[in-house]
Design a protein around this motif. Structure first.
Motif, PDB file in Angstrom:
ATOM      1  N   GLN A 181      73.567  57.746  46.688  1.00  0.00           N
ATOM      2  CA  GLN A 181      74.597  56.781  46.309  1.00  0.00           C
ATOM      3  C   GLN A 181      74.268  56.123  44.970  1.00  0.00           C
ATOM      4  O   GLN A 181      75.126  55.969  44.100  1.00  0.00           O
ATOM      5  N   MET A 182      73.008  55.731  44.797  1.00  0.00           N
ATOM      6  CA  MET A 182      72.593  55.101  43.548  1.00  0.00           C
ATOM      7  C   MET A 182      72.758  56.070  42.364  1.00  0.00           C
ATOM      8  O   MET A 182      73.271  55.699  41.301  1.00  0.00           O
ATOM      9  N   ARG A 183      72.332  57.301  42.540  1.00  0.00           N
ATOM     10  CA  ARG A 183      72.422  58.272  41.458  1.00  0.00           C
ATOM     11  C   ARG A 183      73.870  58.608  41.109  1.00  0.00           C
ATOM     12  O   ARG A 183      74.255  58.620  39.942  1.00  0.00           O
ATOM     13  N   GLU A 184      74.661  58.895  42.152  1.00  0.00           N
ATOM     14  CA  GLU A 184      76.008  59.395  41.925  1.00  0.00           C
ATOM     15  C   GLU A 184      76.958  58.311  41.419  1.00  0.00           C
ATOM     16  O   GLU A 184      77.820  58.578  40.576  1.00  0.00           O
ATOM     17  N   HIS A 185      76.830  57.093  41.944  1.00  0.00           N
ATOM     18  CA  HIS A 185      77.806  56.051  41.629  1.00  0.00           C
ATOM     19  C   HIS A 185      77.284  55.008  40.654  1.00  0.00           C
ATOM     20  O   HIS A 185      78.070  54.205  40.134  1.00  0.00           O
ATOM     21  N   GLY A 186      75.986  55.017  40.403  1.00  0.00           N
ATOM     22  CA  GLY A 186      75.412  54.074  39.461  1.00  0.00           C
ATOM     23  C   GLY A 186      74.895  54.743  38.211  1.00  0.00           C
ATOM     24  O   GLY A 186      75.401  54.530  37.103  1.00  0.00           O
ATOM     25  N   ASN A 187      73.904  55.592  38.377  1.00  0.00           N
ATOM     26  CA  ASN A 187      73.223  56.161  37.213  1.00  0.00           C
ATOM     27  C   ASN A 187      74.046  57.218  36.485  1.00  0.00           C
ATOM     28  O   ASN A 187      74.104  57.225  35.249  1.00  0.00           O
ATOM     29  N   LYS A 188      74.660  58.116  37.222  1.00  0.00           N
ATOM     30  CA  LYS A 188      75.405  59.190  36.557  1.00  0.00           C
ATOM     31  C   LYS A 188      76.589  58.675  35.741  1.00  0.00           C
ATOM     32  O   LYS A 188      76.763  59.085  34.584  1.00  0.00           O
ATOM     33  N   PRO A 189      77.437  57.778  36.277  1.00  0.00           N
ATOM     34  CA  PRO A 189      78.534  57.269  35.441  1.00  0.00           C
ATOM     35  C   PRO A 189      78.038  56.525  34.212  1.00  0.00           C
ATOM     36  O   PRO A 189      78.641  56.618  33.131  1.00  0.00           O
ATOM     37  N   ARG A 190      76.951  55.782  34.364  1.00  0.00           N
ATOM     38  CA  ARG A 190      76.393  55.046  33.236  1.00  0.00           C
ATOM     39  C   ARG A 190      75.920  56.016  32.148  1.00  0.00           C
ATOM     40  O   ARG A 190      76.202  55.825  30.968  1.00  0.00           O
ATOM     41  N   CYS A 191      75.231  57.051  32.558  1.00  0.00           N
ATOM     42  CA  CYS A 191      74.754  58.047  31.592  1.00  0.00           C
ATOM     43  C   CYS A 191      75.905  58.862  31.011  1.00  0.00           C
ATOM     44  O   CYS A 191      75.864  59.271  29.846  1.00  0.00           O
ATOM     45  N   ALA A 192      76.935  59.086  31.820  1.00  0.00           N
ATOM     46  CA  ALA A 192      78.073  59.877  31.342  1.00  0.00           C
ATOM     47  C   ALA A 192      78.781  59.179  30.194  1.00  0.00           C
ATOM     48  O   ALA A 192      79.305  59.847  29.284  1.00  0.00           O
ATOM     49  N   GLU A 193      78.796  57.858  30.192  1.00  0.00           N
ATOM     50  CA  GLU A 193      79.444  57.143  29.096  1.00  0.00           C
ATOM     51  C   GLU A 193      78.710  57.388  27.782  1.00  0.00           C
ATOM     52  O   GLU A 193      79.334  57.593  26.737  1.00  0.00           O
ATOM     53  N   LEU A 194      77.390  57.388  27.821  1.00  0.00           N
ATOM     54  CA  LEU A 194      76.625  57.693  26.616  1.00  0.00           C
ATOM     55  C   LEU A 194      76.861  59.131  26.193  1.00  0.00           C
ATOM     56  O   LEU A 194      77.016  59.423  24.998  1.00  0.00           O
ATOM     57  N   THR A 195      76.894  60.055  27.148  1.00  0.00           N
ATOM     58  CA  THR A 195      77.151  61.458  26.816  1.00  0.00           C
ATOM     59  C   THR A 195      78.506  61.617  26.135  1.00  0.00           C
ATOM     60  O   THR A 195      78.636  62.321  25.125  1.00  0.00           O
TER      61      THR A 195
END
Length: 212
Positions: A134-148
């Motif tokens: 849950q932390m990876r999919e809904h927290g970390n990945k969207p945050r990193c996707a914005e930088l990408t």
């Protein structure tokens, strides 16, 4: 399939209107307990005592601890997203856009206890892998996707080298916040994003363009 097996809370039956202030108090109390106690030691009794509500009040909204914790996680992530200032990449200078996107990676953005929450979720990775997911999919990945997305836009407009390894850049930028916290144990320095970008930008920018 249980809500835990599905990795998300099951739909809750309808009923009388719920007081959003009560739900928010419970979610905030849950997040505070997660930061101090972690998932394993968190109890419903502690949460209701901290929130000033009763067990039936909580159980009318959440069937079990897992569902409550997942909603508390999503609540915090939503509040963080709402705290971000508007970001119009197309109107920003390349260096400004890169810096702002890196700044938004900070888990402590809007929540100084976020690193404790991350640590506790990582500590539960083997016992409660769904929570870590849950932390990876809904927290970390969207945050990193914005930088990408920001970096890809900068590639499209010719500001960033076409051959730049964006995945590695995102990992380095995201990891800088964890590295800083593990080294210092303190709040994020106000200039951390600027310093990280200052190191990386010379290797990323397209040299045929003037530096932003």
């Amino acid at each position: 399939m249980s809500s835990k097996d599905a990795g998300a809370p099951a739909p809750r039956p309808g009923g009388r209107p719920r007081d959003p202030a009560i739900e928010e108090a419970i979610l905030k109390a849950t997040r505070a307990r997660l930061a101090t106690d972690g998932y394993s030691r968190l109890t419903i009794g502690d949460v209701v005592a901290d929130a000033g509500v009763t067990r039936p009040t909580l159980y009318r909204r959440w069937a079990n601890k897992y569902e409550l914790v997942v909603d508390a996680l999503h609540y915090g992530l939503r509040k963080q997203r709402e705290a971000y200032p508007p970001m119009d990449v197309e109107r920003m200078a390349p260096l400004e856009a890169f810096t702002e996107a890196v700044r938004r990676l900070d888990p402590r953005y809007h929540n100084e206890r976020a690193m404790a929450l991350h640590g506790n979720f990582m500590g539960e990775a083997e016992r409660e892998p769904e929570l870590f997911t849950q932390m990876r999919e809904h927290g970390n990945k969207p945050r990193c996707a914005e930088l990408t997305r920001t970096l890809r836009h900068l590639q499209d407009v010719g500001a960033v080298r076409a051959d730049a390894d964006l995945d590695t850049v995102v990992t380095l930028c995201f990891g800088s916040y964890f590295g800083d916290y593990l080294r210092t144990g303190q709040s994020t320095p106000a200039d951390l994003a600027d310093r990280v970008v200052a190191v990386l930008w010379p290797t990323l920018r397209a040299h045929e363009r003037p530096e932003a």
